[in-house]
Design a protein around this motif. Sequence first.
Motif, short mmCIF file in Angstrom:
data_model
loop_
_atom_site.label_atom_id
_atom_site.label_comp_id
_atom_site.label_asym_id
_atom_site.label_seq_id
_atom_site.Cartn_x
_atom_site.Cartn_y
_atom_site.Cartn_z
N PHE A 94 -4.51 2.37 1.19
CA PHE A 94 -3.36 1.91 1.96
C PHE A 94 -3.82 1.06 3.13
O PHE A 94 -3.32 -0.04 3.34
CB PHE A 94 -2.52 3.09 2.48
N LYS B 94 -0.42 5.15 -0.30
CA LYS B 94 -0.31 6.07 0.85
C LYS B 94 0.42 7.36 0.46
O LYS B 94 -0.02 8.44 0.79
CB LYS B 94 0.40 5.37 2.01
N GLY C 183 0.81 -1.21 0.00
CA GLY C 183 0.00 0.00 0.00
C GLY C 183 0.84 1.26 0.00
O GLY C 183 0.31 2.37 -0.01
N ASP C 184 2.17 1.10 -0.02
CA ASP C 184 3.05 2.28 0.02
C ASP C 184 2.74 3.31 -1.06
O ASP C 184 2.51 4.48 -0.73
CB ASP C 184 4.53 1.87 -0.03
N THR D 9 7.29 0.71 5.14
CA THR D 9 5.86 0.64 5.43
C THR D 9 5.56 -0.42 6.48
O THR D 9 4.86 -0.16 7.46
CB THR D 9 5.09 0.34 4.12
#
Lengths: 262, 437
Positions: free
Chosen positions: A77, A69, A65-66, A106
């Motif tokens: 994210f 985000k 999900g980096d 993350t």
Amino acid sequence: MSESLKVPTMAEFMAQGKQPEVLFWVGCAGSFDDRAKKITKAFVKLLNKANVEFAVLGTEESCTGDPAKRAGNEFLFQMQAVTNIEVLNAYEVKKIVTACPHCFNTIKNEYPELGGKYEVMHHTQFLKTLLDEGRLTIEGGKYKGKRITFHDPCYLGRANSVYEAPRELIVKLEAELIEMKNCKRNGLCCGAGGAQMFKDAEPGNKEVNIERTEQALEIKPEIVAAGCPFCNTMMTDGMKAKEKEDIEVMDIAELIANAQDL
Amino acid sequence: MTYLPNIIFAIILISGIGFFTKNVKKLRRNILLGHDVDVSDNKSQRWKNMAKIALGQTKMVRRPISGFLHVIVYIGFIIINIEVLEIVIDGLIGTHRIGLKLLPTSIYGFLIGSFEVLAVLVLVAVIIFWLRRNVLKIARFWKNEMKGWPKSDADIILYFEIVLMGLFLVMNATDSSFQAMQSGNVISQFIAPWFSGLSEASLHLVERSAWWIHIIGILVFLNYLYFSKHLHILLAFPNTYYGGLKPQGQFNNLEAVTNEVKMMMDPNIDPFAAAPEGAEDEVPAKFGASDVQDLNWVQLLSAYTCTECGRCTSDCPANQTGKKLSPRKIMMDTRDRLEEVGKNIDHNKGEFKDDGKQLLGDYITNEELWACTSCNACVEACPVSINPLSIITEMRRYLVMEKSDAPTELNNMMTNIENNGAPWPYNQMDRLNWKNE
Ligand code: SF4
Ligand code: SF4
């Protein structure tokens, strides 16, 4: 070569009622990007060589999900994070190693608050530990005396203050470690972070990766060492644009694996 | 009649401090327009950071030349202010150099002597600063956002310093009883001869004028701070105290989102159930920031703290490669907008009336926001622990989550993550294919 790679999955370990020593988080680039897949394989060869009992999630892994985000999509994210944490916790994972500084950052920093608490290492830190424990030996040989510079990935360096592990590995290769004018905490970004990898740059007078490549060229390296699949792509493209393809951009794991003819 | 000077002095002093207090209150009110944020953790580490970064100037000296010069001006500024204490007491009770009555001549002389030396060092440093800005034209001082007031502000402060230091030396040089003492006049003894042609009375007049202008100048300076980047001489302390402690790569997780995600993922929660007691009154959370009130108060404090030094911008990869983004401008825009909102509140009897403007769009453009690589170079560079990236991130959150206004390629990337768990259109089932390739 590839038949000899041993890449067990968590599901297989679980079926045998065993726990691996460490989970190798491959990441999206490491799984799908042609250049990054080579880094993944080089790292696996080293893990196999050092007899590390590791496992991957395989098809159960999903984007950390980096990029979502950093692009501002906190929803996406957290959906990704919560899904991944569920899988990791179900397997009772304690320790994670990854060759991607974005996954590293993350999972290490942003997952704990959401219920995912693990010991997380970047692959250069992990390799350094293997070396210190005598489980892996590094030979100079091939790279002895070569001028190698290390490009600090933002999410490993400034973001998490890891500057030494990758450099110590380069020194172990008996190479001549040279530094660019912006290095360590002053390192210049390759231009890929903050989801820039997935879009064109805003109007300007230069691409960030060209600026960084020029900094590298200033010190006349034979090899640019990287520790991030995205930096690797950006620097490789930079060298191409500058018609300096004779200067190789290599991940540290690849350098070590190559030095041992793995 | 003999008390007239004392009374005038007291009035000037009280109004100077009074105006300043008024400004401080306004400053506080504006800063607290921001969201609350919990910064009550790790007190000892926070004190340490403040001592190191604000008091010890550790990040200033990372750029050795400007850092060294700044340390001189900073030390000079603090120490010479001890002299102001004497001026205030003298002014209020009508003494002349009360220090001489309280301290042995040798110690008094030593103190004033050190102040004089510092004053000269400060003068030299300030002149070099002026040359760096106006003759060498160092790039970071000449970027777009430095046109107009920010440029004048920087120069005005330098002139202020030059005048104040000059007055201090002249005041000492023309004080014949002080010169006669032959102690402490390390520098002023060389200035005294410039005034040797003057009669005793005119000499006294020059001394008194220098004395009065000096103290009035200091009070004007104090009140000028609110309008200047020089607010940092006060706010650097709280700002470094409240500055980030976590690894720079760690972005905050939005709690409002966490709650919604939990609801969505929890099979035990009935989505059609009545909202819990009191929930109806809750304002639906706004994700991210489109205006200053959506930021937290530490971010607003940072906006007032920004020294406009441009170290962040000169290290920013986007700015270095000609993009519009400048982290310094992000901070300056935030302060300008906050000032505008503050004035709006003043004009509307304590309540903000919608003025059809906001930070996003009217000050900061999407183009700037999307140029950021989130590399943290700006955060690392800032000598007073400001995090421009956190504001950029909040504004991106607003664009994406409230406006669905991201560049198309990023929307594609996010759709891919949503559908196949990777930023590219590959099937999650193929994630381990590399093993056999
Ligand atoms: S984080 Fe963004 S604004 Fe800060 S230096 Fe990097 S690219 Fe520039
Ligand atoms: S944010 Fe920090 S580095 Fe940037 S101009 Fe302001 S004080 Fe200087």
